[in-house]
Design a protein around this motif. Structure first.
Motif, PDB file in Angstrom:
ATOM      1  N   TYR A   1    -111.956 -72.828 -95.244  1.00 40.75           N
ATOM      2  CA  TYR A   1    -111.440 -72.224 -96.480  1.00 40.75           C
ATOM      3  C   TYR A   1    -111.139 -72.747 -97.664  1.00 40.75           C
ATOM      4  CZ  TYR A   1    -111.560 -69.517 -91.662  1.00 40.75           C
ATOM      5  OH  TYR A   1    -112.213 -68.658 -89.979  1.00 40.75           O
ATOM      6  N   TRP A   2    -111.169 -71.790 -98.444  1.00 36.61           N
ATOM      7  CA  TRP A   2    -109.558 -71.159 -99.690  1.00 36.61           C
ATOM      8  C   TRP A   2    -109.302 -70.773-100.354  1.00 36.61           C
ATOM      9  CZ3 TRP A   2    -109.661 -76.347-102.354  1.00 36.61           C
ATOM     10  CH2 TRP A   2    -111.014 -77.223-102.210  1.00 36.61           C
ATOM     11  N   TYR A   3    -107.796 -70.949-100.412  1.00 40.44           N
ATOM     12  CA  TYR A   3    -107.047 -69.771-100.542  1.00 40.44           C
ATOM     13  C   TYR A   3    -106.513 -70.804-101.648  1.00 40.44           C
ATOM     14  CZ  TYR A   3    -106.736 -67.983 -94.800  1.00 40.44           C
ATOM     15  OH  TYR A   3    -106.891 -67.806 -93.710  1.00 40.44           O
ATOM     16  N   ARG A   4    -105.447 -69.804-102.006  1.00 36.40           N
ATOM     17  CA  ARG A   4    -104.480 -70.122-103.272  1.00 36.40           C
ATOM     18  C   ARG A   4    -103.125 -69.381-103.482  1.00 36.40           C
ATOM     19  NH1 ARG A   4    -107.588 -67.227-107.929  1.00 36.40           N
ATOM     20  NH2 ARG A   4    -107.528 -64.343-107.840  1.00 36.40           N
ATOM     21  N   GLN A   5    -102.245 -69.679-104.087  1.00 34.01           N
ATOM     22  CA  GLN A   5    -100.667 -69.931-103.892  1.00 34.01           C
ATOM     23  C   GLN A   5    -100.312 -69.366-105.407  1.00 34.01           C
ATOM     24  OE1 GLN A   5     -97.604 -70.679-100.474  1.00 34.01           O
ATOM     25  NE2 GLN A   5     -96.958 -68.810-101.245  1.00 34.01           N
ATOM     26  N   ALA A   6    -100.668 -68.201-105.754  1.00 35.02           N
ATOM     27  CA  ALA A   6     -99.888 -68.367-107.070  1.00 35.02           C
ATOM     28  C   ALA A   6     -97.932 -67.931-106.796  1.00 35.02           C
ATOM     29  CB  ALA A   6    -100.148 -67.391-108.264  1.00 35.02           C
ATOM     30  N   LEU A   7     -97.554 -68.569-108.090  1.00 35.45           N
ATOM     31  CA  LEU A   7     -95.881 -68.842-108.179  1.00 35.45           C
ATOM     32  C   LEU A   7     -95.333 -67.611-107.668  1.00 35.45           C
ATOM     33  CD1 LEU A   7     -93.655 -71.459-108.206  1.00 35.45           C
ATOM     34  CD2 LEU A   7     -93.452 -70.267-110.262  1.00 35.45           C
ATOM     35  N   GLY A   8     -94.168 -67.330-106.963  1.00 42.03           N
ATOM     36  CA  GLY A   8     -93.468 -66.161-106.169  1.00 42.03           C
ATOM     37  C   GLY A   8     -94.933 -65.098-105.532  1.00 42.03           C
ATOM     38  N   LYS A   9     -95.580 -65.597-105.337  1.00 42.98           N
ATOM     39  CA  LYS A   9     -96.795 -64.602-104.278  1.00 42.98           C
ATOM     40  C   LYS A   9     -97.068 -65.163-102.550  1.00 42.98           C
ATOM     41  CE  LYS A   9     -98.588 -62.342-108.306  1.00 42.98           C
ATOM     42  NZ  LYS A   9    -100.094 -61.995-109.148  1.00 42.98           N
ATOM     43  N   GLU A  10     -98.019 -64.037-102.626  1.00 43.10           N
ATOM     44  CA  GLU A  10     -98.213 -64.460-101.051  1.00 43.10           C
ATOM     45  C   GLU A  10     -99.800 -65.586-100.800  1.00 43.10           C
ATOM     46  OE1 GLU A  10     -96.245 -61.134 -98.580  1.00 43.10           O
ATOM     47  OE2 GLU A  10     -98.279 -62.160 -98.669  1.00 43.10           O
ATOM     48  N   ARG A  11     -99.967 -66.545-100.013  1.00 47.31           N
ATOM     49  CA  ARG A  11    -101.033 -67.226-100.220  1.00 47.31           C
ATOM     50  C   ARG A  11    -102.126 -66.010 -99.219  1.00 47.31           C
ATOM     51  NH1 ARG A  11    -100.973 -73.034 -96.982  1.00 47.31           N
ATOM     52  NH2 ARG A  11     -98.949 -72.840 -98.807  1.00 47.31           N
ATOM     53  N   GLU A  12    -102.960 -66.521-100.610  1.00 48.90           N
ATOM     54  CA  GLU A  12    -104.669 -64.833-100.786  1.00 48.90           C
ATOM     55  C   GLU A  12    -105.932 -66.258 -99.927  1.00 48.90           C
ATOM     56  OE1 GLU A  12    -105.565 -63.128-104.018  1.00 48.90           O
ATOM     57  OE2 GLU A  12    -105.390 -64.666-105.278  1.00 48.90           O
ATOM     58  N   LEU A  13    -106.084 -65.307 -99.507  1.00 47.59           N
ATOM     59  CA  LEU A  13    -108.259 -65.840 -99.127  1.00 47.59           C
ATOM     60  C   LEU A  13    -108.832 -65.776-100.563  1.00 47.59           C
ATOM     61  CD1 LEU A  13    -110.196 -67.257 -97.881  1.00 47.59           C
ATOM     62  CD2 LEU A  13    -110.323 -64.920 -95.998  1.00 47.59           C
ATOM     63  N   VAL A  14    -109.578 -66.706-101.152  1.00 47.46           N
ATOM     64  CA  VAL A  14    -109.901 -66.931-102.363  1.00 47.46           C
ATOM     65  C   VAL A  14    -111.451 -67.072-101.134  1.00 47.46           C
ATOM     66  CG1 VAL A  14    -110.539 -67.307-104.219  1.00 47.46           C
ATOM     67  CG2 VAL A  14    -108.514 -67.684-103.111  1.00 47.46           C
ATOM     68  N   ALA A  15    -111.978 -67.844-100.181  1.00 47.93           N
ATOM     69  CA  ALA A  15    -113.529 -67.798-100.061  1.00 47.93           C
ATOM     70  C   ALA A  15    -113.780 -68.778 -98.634  1.00 47.93           C
ATOM     71  CB  ALA A  15    -114.155 -68.766-101.455  1.00 47.93           C
ATOM     72  N   THR A  16    -115.119 -68.549 -98.204  1.00 47.09           N
ATOM     73  CA  THR A  16    -115.459 -68.549 -96.939  1.00 47.09           C
ATOM     74  C   THR A  16    -116.607 -69.487 -96.768  1.00 47.09           C
ATOM     75  OG1 THR A  16    -113.682 -66.880 -96.464  1.00 47.09           O
ATOM     76  CG2 THR A  16    -114.873 -68.066 -94.448  1.00 47.09           C
ATOM     77  N   ILE A  17    -116.857 -70.174 -95.664  1.00 47.28           N
ATOM     78  CA  ILE A  17    -118.264 -70.156 -95.882  1.00 47.28           C
ATOM     79  C   ILE A  17    -118.397 -71.195 -94.183  1.00 47.28           C
ATOM     80  CG2 ILE A  17    -117.676 -72.851 -96.282  1.00 47.28           C
ATOM     81  CD1 ILE A  17    -120.519 -73.101 -97.784  1.00 47.28           C
ATOM     82  N   SER A  18    -119.593 -70.486 -93.633  1.00 52.52           N
ATOM     83  CA  SER A  18    -119.762 -70.444 -92.284  1.00 52.52           C
ATOM     84  C   SER A  18    -119.921 -72.138 -92.398  1.00 52.52           C
ATOM     85  CB  SER A  18    -120.913 -69.762 -91.873  1.00 52.52           C
ATOM     86  OG  SER A  18    -122.213 -70.390 -92.299  1.00 52.52           O
ATOM     87  N   SER A  19    -120.311 -72.219 -90.335  1.00 51.08           N
ATOM     88  CA  SER A  19    -120.619 -74.072 -90.236  1.00 51.08           C
ATOM     89  C   SER A  19    -121.753 -74.240 -90.924  1.00 51.08           C
ATOM     90  CB  SER A  19    -120.361 -74.517 -88.893  1.00 51.08           C
ATOM     91  OG  SER A  19    -121.557 -73.535 -88.325  1.00 51.08           O
ATOM     92  N   THR A  20    -122.506 -73.932 -91.607  1.00 51.60           N
ATOM     93  CA  THR A  20    -123.911 -74.568 -91.748  1.00 51.60           C
ATOM     94  C   THR A  20    -123.965 -74.231 -92.878  1.00 51.60           C
ATOM     95  OG1 THR A  20    -124.854 -72.389 -91.477  1.00 51.60           O
ATOM     96  CG2 THR A  20    -124.797 -73.372 -89.575  1.00 51.60           C
ATOM     97  N   GLY A  21    -123.496 -73.081 -93.425  1.00 50.81           N
ATOM     98  CA  GLY A  21    -122.935 -73.110 -95.276  1.00 50.81           C
ATOM     99  C   GLY A  21    -123.988 -71.487 -95.701  1.00 50.81           C
TER     100      GLY A  21
END
Length: 112
Positions: A35-55
């Motif tokens: 997974y890739w997440y991101r967190q902007a200043l003052g905001k909650e961490r959010e899920l950006v992208a997911t990839i399965s084990s094989t891609g």
């Protein structure tokens, strides 16, 4: 012990591109969803992208769909996030997550 290390962040102008990398060690990487997440200043961490084990399967947040691409190289224990058409609202610390472990994060700043 699982270790995830992100790289590739930086300062980019609106409309520009960056590619983030996440290197995994201490784990049989190819077995796990990543997974890739991101967190902007003052905001909650959010899920950006997911990839399965094989891609073979990926998912994206609506806010980045069509602009970001997640991919992985299981032979090299790497997961990537290609970010195109970047906007100021993409500014955040980006984190790699998988195998119940977080990376330290890499700062992405989109500004003119």
């Amino acid at each position: 012990q699982v270790q995830l290390v992100e790289s590739g962040g930086g300062l980019v102008q609106p409309g520009g591109s960056l590619r983030l990398s996440c290197a995994a060690s201490g784990v049989t990487f190819s077995r796990y969803i990543m997974y890739w997440y991101r967190q902007a200043l003052g905001k909650e961490r959010e899920l950006v992208a997911t990839i399965s084990s094989t891609g073979g399967s990926t998912n994206y947040a609506d806010s980045v769909k069509g602009r970001f691409t997640i991919s992985r190289d299981n032979a090299k224990n790497l997961v990537y996030l290609q970010m195109n058409s970047l906007k100021p609202e993409d500014t955040a610390v980006y984190y790699c997550y998988g195998v119940a472990a977080w990376g330290q994060g890499t700062q992405v700043t989109v500004s003119s």
